[in-house]
Write a protein that holds these residues in place. Sequence first.
Motif, short mmCIF file in Angstrom:
data_model
loop_
_atom_site.label_atom_id
_atom_site.label_comp_id
_atom_site.label_asym_id
_atom_site.label_seq_id
_atom_site.Cartn_x
_atom_site.Cartn_y
_atom_site.Cartn_z
N GLY A 117 31.48 29.59 26.87
CA GLY A 117 31.99 28.22 26.86
C GLY A 117 32.67 27.80 28.15
N GLY A 118 32.92 28.76 29.04
CA GLY A 118 33.52 28.43 30.31
C GLY A 118 34.95 28.90 30.45
N GLN A 119 35.46 28.82 31.66
CA GLN A 119 36.83 29.23 31.94
C GLN A 119 37.82 28.31 31.24
N GLN A 120 38.84 28.91 30.66
CA GLN A 120 39.88 28.13 30.02
C GLN A 120 41.08 27.92 30.93
N SER A 121 41.08 28.61 32.05
CA SER A 121 42.10 28.42 33.08
C SER A 121 41.48 28.76 34.43
N PRO A 122 41.96 28.20 35.53
CA PRO A 122 41.37 28.45 36.84
C PRO A 122 41.36 29.94 37.19
N GLY A 123 40.24 30.42 37.67
CA GLY A 123 40.14 31.81 38.10
C GLY A 123 39.97 32.82 36.99
N GLU A 124 39.81 32.37 35.75
CA GLU A 124 39.62 33.30 34.64
C GLU A 124 38.33 34.08 34.86
N GLY A 125 38.40 35.41 34.75
CA GLY A 125 37.25 36.26 35.01
C GLY A 125 36.25 36.26 33.87
N LEU A 126 35.04 36.75 34.17
CA LEU A 126 33.97 36.75 33.19
C LEU A 126 34.30 37.56 31.95
N ALA A 127 35.02 38.67 32.11
CA ALA A 127 35.38 39.48 30.94
C ALA A 127 36.25 38.69 29.98
N GLU A 128 37.19 37.90 30.51
CA GLU A 128 38.04 37.08 29.66
C GLU A 128 37.26 35.93 29.05
N VAL A 129 36.41 35.30 29.86
CA VAL A 129 35.55 34.23 29.33
C VAL A 129 34.69 34.76 28.19
N GLY A 130 34.20 36.00 28.35
CA GLY A 130 33.35 36.60 27.33
C GLY A 130 34.03 36.84 26.00
#
Length: 241
Positions: free
Chosen positions: A133-146
Amino acid sequence: MATNELFQYSIVSALMDGVASTGLPINTLLSHGDHGLGTFRYIVGEMIILDGQLYQMKSDGSVLSIEPSNSQDIVAPFAMVTHFQPTAAVKSSISSKSELFDLLTDLLPSARNHYIAMRIDGVFKAMTVRTVGGQQSPGEGLAEVGKHQVSHNFKEPTSGTIIGFRSPEYMQGISVAGDHLHFISADRKKGGHLLALESDGEVEIQTADISTVRLELPCHDAEFDKAKLKGDRERIMAVEG
């Protein structure tokens, strides 16, 4: 780019570090090939390029067809693309991603340490895809986005196409080592990053060995310049599956 040469923009480790606020304009990306995958600004959705047409598959299940002439501001922070011309093909049933991996290994035995481009067309009786769904905050990494990705299970027979690339193990962190695959249905209404599949009878599998790779890194990109880019095999495999 010549036939079956790979163009890649940026590296997977950059996505892991959240480098995704800028990228390569998609009209420039499409000049390098007609067969590919990637993601969009802020890691919003999954990209698939099939027969030269680019689609964005979003976490709400929708699929957008994007025309480059109308998309000067749409960019890819990561993408892989080639002018695909199959050099080997076979028809076979497939019960899993691992079976597909083994089949392709047997089909191109001399490409163990090369990239491979692939396309699979047919009907699939079971399939699981995910869309981010995309980053929820600037610079959020792919692992967190996942962690807040959405999975979709297609339990009814679905006709469509899988496209993607196999990257050699030594390229982990540059690309996703192993098979990185995206699916889109024949009606172009659903799809995503492929997690699991089972074909409904035989499907057509086309593939090509890739030994020439052009990697373009982001320039004048503060996020990329500051990123650590150390790579993390376990985290990459956890999110890319």
